[in-house]
Design a protein around this motif. Structure first.
Motif, PDB file in Angstrom:
ATOM      1  N   LEU A  75      -0.581 -22.427  39.956  1.00  0.00           N
ATOM      2  CA  LEU A  75      -1.444 -23.550  39.623  1.00  0.00           C
ATOM      3  C   LEU A  75      -2.837 -23.013  39.329  1.00  0.00           C
ATOM      4  CD1 LEU A  75      -0.352 -26.045  42.424  1.00  0.00           C
ATOM      5  CD2 LEU A  75       0.290 -26.099  40.025  1.00  0.00           C
ATOM      6  N   GLN A  76      -3.471 -23.519  38.299  1.00  0.00           N
ATOM      7  CA  GLN A  76      -4.829 -23.111  37.949  1.00  0.00           C
ATOM      8  C   GLN A  76      -5.815 -23.873  38.836  1.00  0.00           C
ATOM      9  OE1 GLN A  76      -5.411 -20.676  35.618  1.00  0.00           O
ATOM     10  NE2 GLN A  76      -3.201 -20.520  35.629  1.00  0.00           N
TER      11      GLN A  76
ATOM     12  N   THR B 271       1.436 -22.739  44.012  1.00  0.00           N
ATOM     13  CA  THR B 271       2.526 -22.370  43.111  1.00  0.00           C
ATOM     14  C   THR B 271       3.387 -23.591  42.799  1.00  0.00           C
ATOM     15  OG1 THR B 271       2.586 -20.146  44.050  1.00  0.00           O
ATOM     16  CG2 THR B 271       4.502 -20.826  42.777  1.00  0.00           C
ATOM     17  N   ALA B 272       3.746 -23.724  41.534  1.00  0.00           N
ATOM     18  CA  ALA B 272       4.653 -24.788  41.100  1.00  0.00           C
ATOM     19  C   ALA B 272       5.983 -24.154  40.724  1.00  0.00           C
ATOM     20  CB  ALA B 272       4.061 -25.527  39.904  1.00  0.00           C
ATOM     21  N   PHE B 273       7.066 -24.791  41.129  1.00  0.00           N
ATOM     22  CA  PHE B 273       8.414 -24.393  40.719  1.00  0.00           C
ATOM     23  C   PHE B 273       8.908 -25.490  39.778  1.00  0.00           C
ATOM     24  CE2 PHE B 273       7.594 -22.263  44.670  1.00  0.00           C
ATOM     25  CZ  PHE B 273       8.029 -20.975  44.420  1.00  0.00           C
TER      26      PHE B 273
ATOM     27  N   CYS C  89      -4.630 -27.489  38.974  1.00  0.00           N
ATOM     28  CA  CYS C  89      -4.144 -28.090  37.734  1.00  0.00           C
ATOM     29  C   CYS C  89      -2.819 -27.447  37.333  1.00  0.00           C
ATOM     30  CB  CYS C  89      -5.145 -27.872  36.602  1.00  0.00           C
ATOM     31  SG  CYS C  89      -6.747 -28.588  36.914  1.00  0.00           S
ATOM     32  N   LEU C  90      -1.922 -28.265  36.833  1.00  0.00           N
ATOM     33  CA  LEU C  90      -0.652 -27.785  36.306  1.00  0.00           C
ATOM     34  C   LEU C  90      -0.524 -28.308  34.886  1.00  0.00           C
ATOM     35  CD1 LEU C  90       2.176 -26.483  36.598  1.00  0.00           C
ATOM     36  CD2 LEU C  90       2.981 -28.721  37.373  1.00  0.00           C
ATOM     37  N   SER C  91      -0.230 -27.421  33.965  1.00  0.00           N
ATOM     38  CA  SER C  91      -0.049 -27.823  32.581  1.00  0.00           C
ATOM     39  C   SER C  91       1.286 -27.293  32.076  1.00  0.00           C
ATOM     40  CB  SER C  91      -1.184 -27.271  31.722  1.00  0.00           C
ATOM     41  OG  SER C  91      -0.978 -27.622  30.374  1.00  0.00           O
TER      42      SER C  91
END
Length: 183
Positions: free
Chosen positions: A127-128, A49-51, A135-137
């Motif tokens: 995150l994918q 997970t991205a914050f 990957c984060l886009s």
């Protein structure tokens, strides 16, 4: 974006000019890009997970100083994102909110012509996992027409990425769309 329903308010807030060619109302409203004065993004990744926190400042550059308009801000989060909070500062008011459900655009009402609008948005995003990599886009490219004209106006872009993958895990950065400094 400025949300313009009355074209008669469109003018330079610094140097008023007479515009006899402007008549009527816009139905539906016209959208005019805001001038971006600064933008920064901070990303904290924890496992999958991205914050993400994006802070930006824009100027309402083409509305008369004596008038106001609504502004609409698009939030560039991915499909599996959820907004966690929004802070807004303008000349008339400041406010914030937390724990918002699915939202991709934000309307800021009655922003004065010539004023600056500062917004800070935080969201979580999964995150994918592709080809054995996370990957984060997050779209972080801006067209030339949102950059103010003139040498005295600076535009700043900043990205900060923090990765916490757990203990004893090596983190490699395969590709980036923007240059990163590794510490």
């Amino acid at each position: 974006m400025h949300v313009i329903t009355d074209p008669s308010i469109v003018d330079n807030p610094d140097i008023a000019s007479y515009q006899p060619y402007v008549h009527g109302r816009c139905d539906s409203p016209a959208l005019i890009p805001l001038h971006m004065h600064g933008i920064s993004m901070e990303v904290n990744c924890y496992l999958d997970t991205a914050f993400v926190t994006v802070s930006g400042t824009w100027r309402v550059h083409c509305v008369m100083a004596s008038k106001s308009c609504d502004c609409r801000i698009a939030i560039p989060m991915g499909e599996q994102g959820s907004v966690l909070g929004v802070e807004v500062d303008s000349t008339r008011r400041s406010y914030y909110t937390q724990l918002i459900t699915m939202i991709y655009t934000l309307k800021v009402p009655q922003v004065d012509g010539g004023s600056k609008l500062s917004i800070k948005v935080t969201w979580s995003q999964k995150l994918q996992y592709q080809d054995g990599h996370f990957c984060l886009s997050v779209p972080f490219r801006f067209p030339a027409h949102v950059i103010p004209v003139g040498k005295k106006v600076s535009k700043r872009e900043k990205i900060l990425l923090n990765v916490n993958s757990g203990t004893g895990t090596e983190v490699l950065c395969k590709t980036t769309s923007h240059p990163l400094q590794e510490l």
